[in-house]
Design an enzyme around this catalytic site. Structure first.
Site: not given
Ligand code: NI
Length: 174
Positions: A51, A95, A137
């Site tokens: 990310q 996010l 995650e």
């Molecule tokens: Ni995520």
């Protein structure tokens, strides 16, 4: 402290399979620290290396933000060694998929083996939100977003919405 921008979908960098780290050394510790800073800055409870554009198998989580004592975990090469039969459904967000939420069902409890900041092998048995967050995650490390756990109808709707937002915010290349 270095806050790195979080990549949002759709983006091919969120689709990569990350590589195991050989050892948690200063370079990995720096990544963990940057990821924690970036996660807190974005008001997130978890973040995975891809990310922020890094291809190492590293995640950070902190699901204790409402409690008095914050507790974060930095994990390199996390592996699920056991999961419960019992499942838990939680409305997940990410996010990298801003403002998008959907119910995802996963094992309610999971035992995770990982390397900590000091390169020590550790095991953690997680449940509730922490179990959700770690599994979410870890998916990122294999290029999997939470929308891949929901119906294609709902997934396509979310991805179309994100692509549209992205087009609106994109400035022409010069
Ligand atoms: Ni995520």
């Amino acid at each position: 402290m270095a806050i790195r921008p979080v990549i949002t979908a759709p983006d091919p960098r969120l689709k990569v399979t990350c590589k195991a780290v050989e050892k948690v050394d200063d370079s990995v510790r720096r990544l963990m620290k940057d990821m924690l800073d970036s996660m807190y800055a974005a008001n997130g409870i978890g973040l995975a290396a891809p990310q922020v554009g890094d291809r190492r198998r590293v995640i950070v989580v902190d699901c204790s933000r409402d409690k008095k004592v914050p507790k974060h975990y930095c994990m390199a090469n996390p592996e699920i060694v056991w999961t419960s039969e019992e499942t838990f459904t939680y409305e997940e967000g990410c996010l990298s998929l801003p403002e998008q939420y959907a119910d995802v069902t996963r094992p309610a409890r999971a035992r995770i083996r990982y390397l900590d900041e000091e390169n020590e092998i550790r095991e953690l048995e997680a449940e509730g939100l922490l179990a959700v967050c770690i599994q979410h995650e870890m998916d990122h490390l294999d290029g999997v977003l939470f929308v891949e756990h929901i119906s294609s109808l709902k997934r396509n709707m979310i991805m179309r919405r994100l692509a549209k937002i992205k087009r609106l915010h994109e400035t022409p290349a010069v």
